[in-house]
Motif scaffolding. Sequence first.
Motif, mmCIF file in Angstrom:
data_model
loop_
_atom_site.group_PDB
_atom_site.id
_atom_site.type_symbol
_atom_site.label_atom_id
_atom_site.label_comp_id
_atom_site.label_asym_id
_atom_site.label_seq_id
_atom_site.Cartn_x
_atom_site.Cartn_y
_atom_site.Cartn_z
ATOM 1 N N UNK A 118 -20.217 -9.768 -30.946
ATOM 2 C CA UNK A 118 -19.105 -9.546 -31.906
ATOM 3 C C UNK A 118 -18.572 -8.211 -32.201
ATOM 4 N N UNK A 119 -17.391 -7.709 -32.021
ATOM 5 C CA UNK A 119 -17.053 -6.450 -32.153
ATOM 6 C C UNK A 119 -17.122 -6.102 -33.695
ATOM 7 N N UNK A 120 -16.828 -7.019 -34.508
ATOM 8 C CA UNK A 120 -16.897 -6.506 -36.028
ATOM 9 C C UNK A 120 -18.285 -6.214 -36.482
ATOM 10 N N UNK A 121 -19.371 -7.171 -36.013
ATOM 11 C CA UNK A 121 -20.508 -6.957 -36.395
ATOM 12 C C UNK A 121 -21.087 -5.676 -35.528
ATOM 13 N N UNK A 122 -20.586 -5.418 -34.354
ATOM 14 C CA UNK A 122 -20.936 -3.968 -33.739
ATOM 15 C C UNK A 122 -20.347 -2.918 -34.515
ATOM 16 N N UNK A 123 -19.156 -2.931 -34.978
ATOM 17 C CA UNK A 123 -18.634 -1.998 -35.817
ATOM 18 C C UNK A 123 -19.572 -1.545 -37.087
ATOM 19 N N UNK A 124 -19.982 -2.609 -37.581
ATOM 20 C CA UNK A 124 -20.916 -2.453 -38.860
ATOM 21 C C UNK A 124 -22.363 -1.917 -38.420
ATOM 22 N N UNK A 125 -22.603 -2.230 -37.071
ATOM 23 C CA UNK A 125 -24.126 -1.642 -36.557
ATOM 24 C C UNK A 125 -23.842 -0.159 -36.191
ATOM 25 N N UNK A 126 -22.726 0.221 -35.633
ATOM 26 C CA UNK A 126 -22.559 1.568 -35.075
ATOM 27 C C UNK A 126 -22.047 2.562 -35.941
ATOM 28 N N UNK A 127 -21.200 1.979 -36.802
ATOM 29 C CA UNK A 127 -20.584 2.868 -37.796
ATOM 30 C C UNK A 127 -20.875 2.190 -39.339
#
Lengths: 408, 433
Positions: free
Chosen positions: A370-379
């Motif tokens: 999920x790009x949103x979960x990824x966004x929270x993971x990376x930033x």
Amino acid sequence: MTALSPEAPPTVPSSSGNGPVGPDAHDGSGARRFWRAARFPALLAAALITVAILMSLGSEQFPTGHLEPGSVAPDGTRALVNVLSEDRDVEVARTSQDAVEEVSAAGDDVVLVVFMDHRLLPEELDRLADLDVDTVLVRPSVRSLAAFAPGVEMTGRELPADFLERPVEPRCDLPAAEAAGPAYVHGELYTAPQGADAVGCYPMEAGDALLQVAGNGTTTTVLGNGNPLSNRLLDRGGDAALALNLMDAGTVVWLRPDPPRQEGGATITELLPAGLRWSLLPLAAALVLLALWRGRRMGALVPESLPVVVRASETTEGRAALYRSRGARDRAADALRSGFLERHAVRLGLGPDASPEAVVAAVAERTGGDPRGLRDLLYPATPDPYTADDDGLLRLAAELDERGRRLR
Amino acid sequence: MVVTGRAVLLAGVATVAVALSGLLGAWAAVIAVGVVVVPLIVDVALAVSPKALRMSRSGDTSLRLGDSALVEVLVSNPTGRRLRGSVRDAWPPSAHAAPRTCPLRVDAGERRRVTTTLTPTRRGDARAAGVTVRSIGPLGLAGRQRTLSAPWAVRVLPPFHSRRHLPGKLSRLRELEGQHTAMVRGQGSEFDSLRDYVPGDDVRSIDWRASARSDGVVVRTWRPERDRRILIVLDTGRTSAGRVGDTPRLDHAMDAALLLAALAGKAGDRVDFLAYDRRVRAQVKASGKGSQVHRIVEAMAPLEAELLESDPAGLVSTVLGAQGRGRSLVVLLTDLNAAALEEGLMPRLSALTSRHLLLVAAVEDPAVAAMAAERGDSGALYRAAAAERTLSERRRVTAELRRSGVEVVDADPEHIAPALADAYINLKAQGRL
């Protein structure tokens, strides 16, 4: 014969001058520094002294010992001595010499009470017996009986465990005992020889507990036990009356001899043979030589300046400890994230200035998810779920590692 | 004055004798003490005076760290009596001198050699602290002792472990020069000669103009530039004191510098050496042809890391002054420490890079990489995060240096020397020197 030496190296660098910097190096604070250093030991010493004084205040030291006139213990006789002192003089003697002097100083109206006469030498007993004075012997030794009342013998001993319930009746016409009535006089029992001018009181099976022998105008009273005179039993039955009646005189000389002290004798050095004593001299010499032999070093120690030992990773470890002590989860997460991105930016074909959106898109494309979960993971998001607690940080690291494995 | 165990034994026997003497006590004690003291005095008086001895030295004056050196003391006895006793050649503890003491017997008028083996564990100069001679009298009860001066120093050189990489790197260098048996075309940029084409030569190197003039096909050969100047700069400031593994960064840097110097010497370049923190600690200027490695090793031996911040401005001006006109390769062996480099070196880089080619080589710490991989509990994560931060700063400094046209070699202690040598060979192959 010439000593060669290789070319001298560059001079040893001078140590950088970090002179001692003391905040209170000026003179006026010397006394204050001394006070600061000494106040705790001084306080401690003062407290100890105070406690010691307070503890010693409450406790007056009384002498102790069996039938000791000063003792307040159950086996002492301080009570009787105090009662006696109310209407007569009580002179306590500690040696037979003192007793003789007290008796002769007191004149005629005197009674000599002798305790623990086994501590006296035979010649002392003879001397006391020659005084021609009324005498009370408390539990006398055989030798003492022979000196004071020849012929009287100890014929038995009776001290049952329940003697406190069975006071003994006087059953005699000795006024002192008759007036006193039943008393707890159990102990050694005596028997007077046939035909002697003697009165026995408190009879028991083997003899009398109290025996008065008359002769030369004086009386010698033998009491089989000191218990009736002790603090413990003085107030029971007729004990007190019996004691007061027996010591009925203007002056009571109370002789309780101290244990005989050893006199003279040889010290241990005198007992050693002379040779052994003198051998200390060569022994000392031998010890000095031994110390010289083992202690003498082959030349002086060689000094050497030690190298600096500091790990190159020390600043990194220091920073780790700092993160940990402050719980700097946001910083730690930031470092882990940027480390991940820097390591994989080249692999993802991204430049150093790639926008977060591009990075997230590239990572999502390669690893899925999920790009949103990824966004929270990376930033970091606001609030960042990964920096809430240590478990979140662990989750962040595990997920980053997982992404890294998929990217490889 | 010294006494021996025999004197103690004598005194012990005297003690027992007096103890058994019974009533004679006092007299026996006096006699016993006399029996002990008088022979001691006689023995001390009869012992050869160590002051009269003559010392001379010989032996090794330098060795590589890890090897052993032999140093000898020649003790000559000019007196008329025989010297009995022992001798100690004292060295600093890190020199690990063995044996510590050895028995000594020198007859009248003779000389004897005392050999000591040194196995130093520290680089630098080990200096003899003196020779202690203990001379025992003829009765063996007592004697005299004295420490005599016999100066000597042994220079302990850097170990140069990276020597083993030298053959491999030299063969790579020969490939560049076209001398290799593999017949690879020389990769240099400097025209060398023309020769006949042989199968396998790169057709791009055929010189058509020359071929037209001759019978066969002729190829051009190139060779790498020779007689280039290389300056190896060793940073001896505080960052070089940190230990990577069990060895200071400085020693790893020395190892790499020595391999580079050996390689460059073989390649025909002129190698200068400079050690600098806030002032010049050591300097070697190339003089004539031939390898400078021996001189550089000698200059490196006594270097120690200084606990002070390096002065990059002074460093840059010293380098510019030392190299004079002409382009040269400046190899700076330091640490990629963000704080030190960004504040100190970065602002002054342009002055250096405009005239010279700068190569920065640094030893990275495998311990930090291992820390970055730590996982498990939160403590391990904080360590990993701190390590990531250190690595990130390092990457940032490296990128910044590369942007300014600086070559960067960053490798762990095992690989720094070959990596630096490879970087040098690559620069040479690209003709960038």
